[in-house]
Design an enzyme around this catalytic site. Structure first.
Site, PDB file in Angstrom:
ATOM      1  N   GLU A 152       0.821  -1.219   0.000  1.00  0.00           N
ATOM      2  CA  GLU A 152       0.000   0.000   0.000  1.00  0.00           C
ATOM      3  C   GLU A 152       0.853   1.266   0.000  1.00  0.00           C
ATOM      4  OE1 GLU A 152      -2.962  -0.422   3.111  1.00  0.00           O
ATOM      5  OE2 GLU A 152      -4.173  -1.707   1.822  1.00  0.00           O
TER       6      GLU A 152
ATOM      7  N   GLU B 177      -5.555  -8.419  -1.121  1.00  0.00           N
ATOM      8  CA  GLU B 177      -6.227  -8.251   0.175  1.00  0.00           C
ATOM      9  C   GLU B 177      -7.682  -7.947  -0.100  1.00  0.00           C
ATOM     10  OE1 GLU B 177      -4.660  -5.531   3.120  1.00  0.00           O
ATOM     11  OE2 GLU B 177      -2.607  -6.023   2.568  1.00  0.00           O
TER      12      GLU B 177
END
Ligand code: BG6
Length: 495
Positions: A201, A392
């Site tokens: 991220e 995810e």
């Protein structure tokens, strides 16, 4: 059959939230070892010492690892619980956990390497052999079980010594330190690991600014966060180049959170606002990873926030030479944005914008939007045309442990069934999706709140917010359901 033969089904974890063994095997500390637990209402705190030797506890500023003002170092405070230290103890349970993953039918498992287990401070010339041996043992165990590792090199855990010296990624030296670390693990595991992700991220550091406004929305914050991100993008590109030289068969990807933004109304002002937020939160970093240079809209962002970036000619060449082989992202929710006043806002941790009347929300305030996953896959593939992975996805929920050790979690099954269905639709519509690794396939510590009770897993871990629990594992209902889904290659989603 929507899902192609050989599709990767698995689950995802990260060392700082799962591995534990924080002071074993020669591992050095990371900032997450000094971050306390919190909740959806109470922020996580960091504990640190001032120059007079007094210890303080202050809110951890998300995605900002600089020492708090006046601090000389991070340290422990008596009476505080630091949940990431033991986490859910993969370190001592990896064989048992991998056996459970195998039982579910995983053919991919996403995990991260803890940098400070390999280079305890980040500055050593030689890696820590015990750390290398630990991950070798894990990768060999995965291989024995026919599970392909998907390895994140950096997942929120820069070694503490680097954070204290550089204020996290605010210094160019971090680039070389990262490349040294990445080169070490690429070389060490070149025959055991094929799929790698550089930074988890990576875009969060800047997306917080536009999504959350307030204290994050100052020119100073943008300057700092764009600098941090630039150094990480260059470090990622240099590592990718080095990785391809070590093993040309490596598939190395980026990892971004997908903050998919919808305009709250069809007012063109809202549409432009949503587009600009997508540029800033998603495409800004994604374009650099995939195309090898900053897209034209980056200039607008820098100009709007008076950012001057230190981009050298060498950086530009590195970005060009180190583009990714695949694009991977996390997907939890979508956000709405508007220029209009008075709309109901969402609440919760890391959720922003106005409430979408068409969606339901989790107990932590995150929207549940399976169609949003399809939309994100389709717009991302339209833009990049390289293989995608959803690395995810999932719902954090309160799970009730029954007296007989079972956990009935129909809400999780429902969530996954809907998301897997829309992923299949995206594939039918032409998206080259190659893997799905739902988050926290086994319970672990929440990154945002530091809680155990925000559980994502198919496997329940007997560990609780007060630090108690014997760390034993039990299968939730969703465990058996996901096993069936994998066995049918995504065809049988029946509950
Ligand atoms: C992603 C992170 O942001 O979301 C994970 O990559 C994190 O590390 C996950 O755990 C879910 O967030 P949370 O706050 O519920 O743990």
């Amino acid at each position: 059959m929507s899902f192609p033969k050989g599709f990767y089904w698995g689950g995802a974890t990260a060392a700082n939230q799962y591995e534990g063994g924080w002071n074993e095997g020669g591992r050095g500390p990371a900032l997450t070892d000094f971050t306390t637990g919190g909740s959806v209402k109470e922020p996580r705190m960091v504990t640190w010492m001032d120059k007079e030797g007094v210890i303080h506890k202050t809110p951890n500023k998300p995605m900002d690892d600089t020492l708090p003002e006046g601090a000389v170092k991070y340290c422990e405070m008596e009476g505080c619980l630091y949940p990431n230290r033991e986490a859910t103890d993969f370190y001592h349970h990896y064989k048992e956990d991998i056996a459970l993953f195998k039982e579910m039918g995983f053919n991919m498992f996403r995990m991260s390497i803890s940098w400070s287990r390999i280079y305890p401070t980040g500055f050593e010339a030689e890696p820590n052999q015990e750390g290398l041996d630990f991950y070798r043992a894990v990768f060999e165990e995965l291989k024995r079980n026919d599970i392909e590792p998907l390895v994140t090199i950096h997942h929120f855990d820069t070694p503490l010594a680097m954070v204290e010296k550089y204020g996290d990624w605010l210094h160019r030296d971090c680039i070389d330190l990262f490349v040294k670390y990445a080169t070490t693990v690429f070389t060490e595991y070149k025959d055991l690991v094929k799929y790698w992700l550089t930074f988890n991220e990576i875009n969060n550091v800047i997306s917080l600014c536009s999504m959350f406004g307030g204290m994050f929305n100052t020119d100073e914050e943008y300057q700092k966060r764009c600098t941090h991100l630039h150094y990480q993008l260059v470090a990622s590109a240099k590592a990718i180049k080095a990785g391809h030289e070590i093993n040309p068969n490596f598939m190395i990807g980026c990892m971004l959170s997908s903050p998919t933004v919808y305009p709250h109304t069809c007012d063109p002002e809202d549409v432009i606002k949503a587009q600009h937020e997508m540029q800033e939160c998603f495409w800004y970093a994604g374009d650099v990873h995939v195309f090898g240079y900053y897209s034209p809209f980056a200039k607008r962002i820098w100009a709007e926030h008076n950012v001057t970036l230190d981009i050298t000619e060498e950086d530009k060449a590195a970005l060009k030479e180190g583009t990714v082989d695949m694009f991977t992202f996390s997907y939890y929710m979508t956000n709405n944005t508007t220029t209009h006043k008075g709309e109901a806002q969402v609440g919760g941790n890391f959720a922003a914008g106005t409430r979408n009347p068409y969606l339901e929300y989790s107990d932590w305030g995150w929207s549940v939007d399976p169609r949003g996953l399809q939309y994100t896959l389709e717009i991302t593939y339209d833009r990049y045309r390289i293989p995608l992975m959803v690395v995810e996805n999932g719902i954090g929920a309160f799970d009730e442990l029954e007296a007989d050790g079972s956990v009935h979690d129909p809400y999780r099954i429902d969530y996954f069934a809907k998301h897997i269905k829309t992923m299949g639709q995206a594939i039918d519509n032409g998206v080259d999706l190659i893997a799905y690794t739902p988050w926290g396939c086994i319970d672990l510590v929440s990154a945002g709140t530091g809680e155990m009770r925000k559980r994502y897993g198919f496997i329940f871990v007997h560990k609780f917010d007060d630090g108690t629990g014997d760390l034993s594992r039990s299968r939730k209902d969703s465990f058996y359901w996901y096993k069936k889904v994998i066995a049918s290659n995504g065809e049988d989603l029946s509950k």
